[in-house]
Design an enzyme around this catalytic site. Sequence first.
Site, PDB file in Angstrom:
ATOM      1  N   ARG A   1      10.833   4.448  -2.973  1.00  0.00           N
ATOM      2  CA  ARG A   1      10.632   5.282  -4.171  1.00  0.00           C
ATOM      3  C   ARG A   1       9.181   5.784  -4.230  1.00  0.00           C
ATOM      4  O   ARG A   1       8.895   6.937  -3.972  1.00  0.00           O
ATOM      5  CB  ARG A   1      10.991   4.479  -5.437  1.00  0.00           C
ATOM      6  N   ASP A   2       8.270   4.883  -4.530  1.00  0.00           N
ATOM      7  CA  ASP A   2       6.868   5.296  -4.710  1.00  0.00           C
ATOM      8  C   ASP A   2       6.293   5.855  -3.415  1.00  0.00           C
ATOM      9  O   ASP A   2       5.524   6.813  -3.429  1.00  0.00           O
ATOM     10  CB  ASP A   2       6.043   4.098  -5.191  1.00  0.00           C
TER      11      ASP A   2
ATOM     12  N   HIS B   1       2.008  -3.691 -10.503  1.00  0.00           N
ATOM     13  CA  HIS B   1       2.169  -2.614  -9.514  1.00  0.00           C
ATOM     14  C   HIS B   1       0.766  -2.092  -9.215  1.00  0.00           C
ATOM     15  O   HIS B   1       0.115  -1.526 -10.088  1.00  0.00           O
ATOM     16  CB  HIS B   1       3.067  -1.537 -10.155  1.00  0.00           C
TER      17      HIS B   1
ATOM     18  N   HIS C   1      -2.108  -0.105  -6.722  1.00  0.00           N
ATOM     19  CA  HIS C   1      -2.423   0.836  -5.643  1.00  0.00           C
ATOM     20  C   HIS C   1      -3.745   0.439  -4.990  1.00  0.00           C
ATOM     21  O   HIS C   1      -4.594  -0.194  -5.620  1.00  0.00           O
ATOM     22  CB  HIS C   1      -2.489   2.270  -6.181  1.00  0.00           C
TER      23      HIS C   1
ATOM     24  N   CYS D   1       0.710   9.035  -5.970  1.00  0.00           N
ATOM     25  CA  CYS D   1       1.318   9.667  -7.134  1.00  0.00           C
ATOM     26  C   CYS D   1       0.913  11.127  -7.144  1.00  0.00           C
ATOM     27  O   CYS D   1      -0.262  11.444  -7.219  1.00  0.00           O
ATOM     28  CB  CYS D   1       0.868   8.995  -8.426  1.00  0.00           C
TER      29      CYS D   1
ATOM     30  N   ASN E   1       0.481   2.384  -2.340  1.00  0.00           N
ATOM     31  CA  ASN E   1       0.602   1.033  -2.881  1.00  0.00           C
ATOM     32  C   ASN E   1      -0.085   0.038  -1.944  1.00  0.00           C
ATOM     33  O   ASN E   1      -0.430   0.385  -0.823  1.00  0.00           O
ATOM     34  CB  ASN E   1       2.081   0.651  -2.993  1.00  0.00           C
TER      35      ASN E   1
HETATM   36 ZN    ZN Z   1       2.737   3.662  -7.973  1.00  0.00          ZN
END
Ligand code: ZN
Length: 329
Positions: free
Chosen positions: A18-19, A215, A217, A248, A257
Amino acid sequence: MTDIMQGIDVLVSEVGPRDGLQSIKSIMPTQAKKDWIKALHEAGIREVEVGSFVPPKLLPQLADTAEIVQYARTLPGLQVAALVPNLRGAENAIASGAHKITIPLSVSETHSLKNLRKTHAQVYDEVKGIVALIKSQPADKRPHFEGSLSTAFGCTLEGAVPESTVVKIGEHLLALGCDEVGLADTTGYANPAQVRSMIKAIWAAVGKDKLTGIHIHNTRGLGLANALAALDIGITTFDSSLGGLGGCPFAPGASGNIVTEDLVFMLDSMGLKTGIDLEKLLKVRDIVKAAVPDEMYGFTPEAGVPKGYVQTSKGGNGWGLGETTLAAE
Ligand code: ZN
């Protein structure tokens, strides 16, 4: 799936599909995504955020999320998570069978308007709708619902984000019916002292069981330092992406991440159980590399597993140094 922590100390939640993919332009074929998730599962990963239920025209890369959720559901013991920006997304996620859904709320309202194109009040309305939808489902179809506090440690548009604001918004999301809140350093602004302080402030307001995950980064190279700060005070779930994929698109300069392979090596070498086989995990990279070349990095993959190293996941104890540093409080 309340038994997800069974036999492990720390849950590594892989968010690469996803990310990671979200910010990569070349579209990864659906079959490659399935192969990737299957290989992650075989390496011992227990939770994967497999996609986001956003309109396909906004994010063509994730247009196959429903199919990916349905596929991932067939892998035994895997908790399948998906991002949902709104009620519509939650409807699709529940229809596909996601075990866990997460709505991101940017604590910075400016970022919220850019990212979700919604004010905080509008996001709260979506949350209310999603809570009602979940309650209307039969008990075995109700996903775990997380409100993710994104840009919690600072915003590329607004700058500093006050801790008190993060706490207030977290309390409100829980009051509206989220099962849990999560902390997200969307922009890579966090430092270890801030991480500790923020977690303690939220725990003091809502209780420890309402915030278990973070979460992070690695934008400024502090990713693992921040993870360790969170680990040391008792956070047990860490989002990461294979090869540090991602970023992002609405937070300029935000890089990927934290690297799953490096995170797993850190935890495993400390003698903490993740359930993940590091050597198998390192091999998963080949699948991703074949589909989206030149997007991954990572230190452990470059340097390899140290000589004589016996994985905790294989009955060793990392370097066998004794006491772990997990959760003193
Ligand atoms: Zn993220």
